[in-house]
Structures are given as C-alpha cells and as structure tokens.
Design an enzyme around this catalytic site. Structure first.
Site, short mmCIF file in Angstrom:
data_model
loop_
_atom_site.label_atom_id
_atom_site.label_comp_id
_atom_site.label_asym_id
_atom_site.label_seq_id
_atom_site.Cartn_x
_atom_site.Cartn_y
_atom_site.Cartn_z
N ASP A 177 0.88 -1.17 0.00
CA ASP A 177 0.00 0.00 0.00
C ASP A 177 0.92 1.22 0.00
OD1 ASP A 177 -1.64 2.16 0.55
OD2 ASP A 177 -2.87 1.08 1.99
N SER A 199 -0.22 13.46 -14.52
CA SER A 199 -1.45 13.50 -15.32
C SER A 199 -1.46 14.82 -16.09
CB SER A 199 -2.68 13.45 -14.42
OG SER A 199 -3.85 13.75 -15.17
N TYR A 214 -7.51 15.95 -7.08
CA TYR A 214 -6.63 14.98 -7.76
C TYR A 214 -5.62 15.71 -8.65
CZ TYR A 214 -5.32 11.57 -11.39
OH TYR A 214 -4.62 10.80 -12.30
N LYS A 249 -1.50 15.80 -8.64
CA LYS A 249 -0.67 15.45 -9.80
C LYS A 249 0.20 16.65 -10.23
CE LYS A 249 -1.85 11.13 -10.61
NZ LYS A 249 -0.88 10.02 -10.49
N1 LIG Z 1 -6.58 6.28 -16.67
C1 LIG Z 1 -6.56 7.61 -16.69
O1 LIG Z 1 -7.48 8.25 -17.20
C2 LIG Z 1 -5.37 8.34 -16.12
C3 LIG Z 1 -5.02 9.60 -16.65
C4 LIG Z 1 -3.92 10.28 -16.12
C5 LIG Z 1 -3.17 9.69 -15.10
N2 LIG Z 1 -3.54 8.47 -14.60
C6 LIG Z 1 -2.71 7.91 -13.53
O2 LIG Z 1 -2.12 6.72 -14.01
C7 LIG Z 1 -1.76 5.88 -12.90
C8 LIG Z 1 -2.22 4.48 -13.16
O3 LIG Z 1 -3.64 4.46 -13.19
P1 LIG Z 1 -4.46 3.57 -14.23
O4 LIG Z 1 -5.14 4.50 -15.13
O5 LIG Z 1 -3.60 2.50 -14.80
O6 LIG Z 1 -5.58 2.98 -13.25
P2 LIG Z 1 -5.79 1.49 -12.69
O7 LIG Z 1 -6.83 1.63 -11.63
O8 LIG Z 1 -6.05 0.55 -13.80
O9 LIG Z 1 -4.39 1.11 -12.03
C9 LIG Z 1 -3.97 1.67 -10.81
C10 LIG Z 1 -3.32 0.59 -9.98
O10 LIG Z 1 -2.86 1.21 -8.77
C11 LIG Z 1 -3.16 0.33 -7.70
N3 LIG Z 1 -3.27 1.06 -6.45
C12 LIG Z 1 -4.27 1.89 -6.06
N4 LIG Z 1 -4.06 2.33 -4.81
C13 LIG Z 1 -2.89 1.77 -4.40
C14 LIG Z 1 -2.15 1.83 -3.20
N5 LIG Z 1 -2.57 2.55 -2.14
N6 LIG Z 1 -0.99 1.13 -3.11
C15 LIG Z 1 -0.57 0.39 -4.17
N7 LIG Z 1 -1.23 0.28 -5.32
C16 LIG Z 1 -2.38 0.96 -5.44
C17 LIG Z 1 -4.47 -0.32 -8.08
O11 LIG Z 1 -4.69 -1.55 -7.36
C18 LIG Z 1 -4.29 -0.53 -9.58
O12 LIG Z 1 -3.73 -1.80 -9.88
C19 LIG Z 1 -2.38 6.54 -11.67
O13 LIG Z 1 -1.38 7.28 -11.00
C20 LIG Z 1 -3.42 7.47 -12.26
O14 LIG Z 1 -3.70 8.54 -11.41
C21 LIG Z 1 -4.61 7.78 -15.09
#
Ligand SMILES: NC(=O)c1ccc[n+]([C@@H]2O[C@H](COP(=O)([O-])OP(=O)(O)OC[C@H]3O[C@@H](n4cnc5c(N)ncnc54)[C@H](O)[C@@H]3O)[C@@H](O)[C@H]2O)c1
Length: 253
Positions: free
Chosen positions: A64, A142, A155, A159
């Site tokens: 975590d 992001s 959020y 970021k």
């Molecule tokens: N998908 C989007 O639209 C988007 C856009 C910009 C940035 N992001 C960023 O990209 C990154 C990855 O997100 P994603 O889109 O692949 O989403 P996702 O939910 O598919 O993957 C995120 C992963 O992080 C893990 N996670 C969450 N909380 C956690 C914690 N406390 N400790 C350890 N692991 C944890 C989750 O279990 C999951 O496997 C994130 O930082 C997110 O903010 C996502």
C-alpha cells in the site's frame, strides 16, 4: 557526466507500482519484453501475481503506497530479489469521484495527496539509496496536473505536485539519477471506476471526452508504457526533469 550502463533494458532491475492493472501492467510488460527484470508492486496482490506470472523473471510484491513502512518493505524486498534498482516507476494512484471541489470532505483531500503525491516521495526516499549512478525514476503524473479542467480539482492538484516534485528532484539528483514524468490523458483503465463510478466511459460522456482530444481517441496503456520506457532508456540520457504529455494533444486546447 554519468553514462548509462546499457543500450537497452537488458538485465535492468525495474520496480513498477500500481502494476496489477492499466498503465502499470503495460509498463511492467513493456520493460519485461525489453529484457528487464521487473517487480510488479500493487495493493491488489492477486492482480500483481497474475501480471508477474505472465512475465519471465518478474516478481509480485504487495504494497500500500500510502503506508511508509510498507513502501520501505517493498523497496527492501525488491533490492533483495533484484540486487538493486535501476528504474523506479512511481505509477500507483487513483482519483476521487469527479464533481465540484467544494463537495469533497477534507479527508478526501488528505487521502488524495497521500495516494498520489506522498507515495512518490516515499518511493523515492526509500529507493534512491539503492539506485546506482545512471538510474532513472519515472513518475506517472497526469495532464490534469498541467492543464486542469473542472471536476477532479483535488486529484489534479496532487498530480501538479508530482510534476513539481519530479522537476525539483531532477535538479537535486542530477547528474547521478535522472527523474522524469509522464502526463497521460484519460484512458479506459480501472481509474474510471473511481473517477466516474463506471467500468468504462460510453455514449455522450465518452464522446465529450474524445471531442477534447485532437488525436480523436483516449489514451491506451501502451501509449504510456512507450513514453515511460523511452524516458528510462539510454536514448533519453540527456533528459531530466522532463514531463512528457501523453495526451493526444489535449493540452494544446
Ligand atoms: N486512466 C486515466 O485516465 C489516467 C489519466 C492520467 C493519469 N492516470 C494515472 O495513471 C496511474 C495508473 O492508473 P491507471 O489508469 O492505470 O488505473 P488502474 O486503476 O487501472 O491502475 C492503478 C493501480 O494502482 C493500484 N493502487 C491503487 N491504490 C494503491 C495503493 N494505495 N498502493 C498500491 N497500489 C495501489 C491499483 O490496485 C491498480 O492496480 C495513476 O497514478 C493514475 O492517477 C490515469
């Protein structure tokens, strides 16, 4: 100048957080295909094990990223397994539910900053002592951190902090360790469940989103994985403090 050791990811020791799903899983796969040994770290232990089982020489570690002792233990275990860390990808994160900022409780603000910003500080704090010269840190920020729109203000602020943290740390760790970030636009990952309460954006919501992206589609995890792998590669050896917009041009508008 500190040269990087290899012309590919061959044998590089890579730790990716949030690697059970979405961008992180694609990043772990990309590094593995390029010959790296990868730690797949995630809160979702079963998901991390599934991704690691697909990849040669990969190991799943439950963590975590909001808990300092757990991040320290994850880094120490990674060092035990890999013998050191050449690339750290601080990617774990999630948004709060999209909506007016004034409706959010103070606890949500604290939890968002712990998950999206303090986690990056913790990963770096515990990993850097184990990272040799020529290592690289890549953070998933992001495009909302640079070009916010209404709805995910807290959020996006966290970021934005990741972007500033990346640039400040890059100045601090140069020339020994490079520090970069990626700024993705929306993608249909697990992220959408927390930001919009659905598994996938569809219909008018999806159309409105895509309409704001000049390249006329959302991001896919492979877009982000390509950018991360490039930033971590010797081809990017003169880049530090660089935050690449993986946004299909959204931030132009
Ligand atoms: N998908 C989007 O639209 C988007 C856009 C910009 C940035 N992001 C960023 O990209 C990154 C990855 O997100 P994603 O889109 O692949 O989403 P996702 O939910 O598919 O993957 C995120 C992963 O992080 C893990 N996670 C969450 N909380 C956690 C914690 N406390 N400790 C350890 N692991 C944890 C989750 O279990 C999951 O496997 C994130 O930082 C997110 O903010 C996502």
């Amino acid at each position: 100048m500190v040269p990087e050791s290899d012309s590919s990811q061959n044998g590089r020791r890579v730790v990716v957080t949030g690697a059970a799903s979405g961008f992180g899983a694609a990043i772990a796969r990309r590094f593995s295909v390029s010959g790296a040994r990868v730690v797949v770290a995630d809160l979702d232990e079963d998901g991390a094990k599934q991704v690691a089982a697909e990849l040669p020489d990969a190991v799943a570690i439950a963590v975590d990223v909001t808990v300092p002792e757990q991040v320290q233990a994850m880094i120490n275990k990674s060092v035990d397994v890999l013998g050191g860390i050449d690339v750290l990808v601080n990617n774990a994160g999630a948004a709060h539910r999209a909506g007016p900022m004034i409706d959010l409780e103070p606890e949500v603000f604290d939890a968002q900053f712990a998950l999206n910003l303090r986690s990056v500080f913790l990963g770096v704090k515990y990993a850097v002592p184990h990272m040799p010269d020529g290592s690289v840190i890549v953070n998933t920020a992001s495009i909302g951190g640079r070009r916010p729109r209404p709805g995910l203000t807290v959020y996006n602020a966290a970021k934005g902090g990741v972007i500033t943290f990346t640039r400040g740390l890059a100045a601090e760790l140069a020339p020994r360790i490079r520090v970069c970030a990626v700024n993705p636009v929306g993608a249909q990952t697990g992220f959408i469940r927390t930001s919009h309460g659905v598994d996938k954006l569809t219909g008018e919501t999806l159309a409105a989103f895509v309409n704001g992206i000049p390249m006329a589609r959302l991001a896919v995890p492979e877009d982000v994985a390509s950018a991360v792998e490039y930033l971590a590669s010797p081809e990017a050896s003169f880049l530090t403090g660089v935050c690449i917009d993986v946004d299909g041009g959204r931030s132009i508008q």
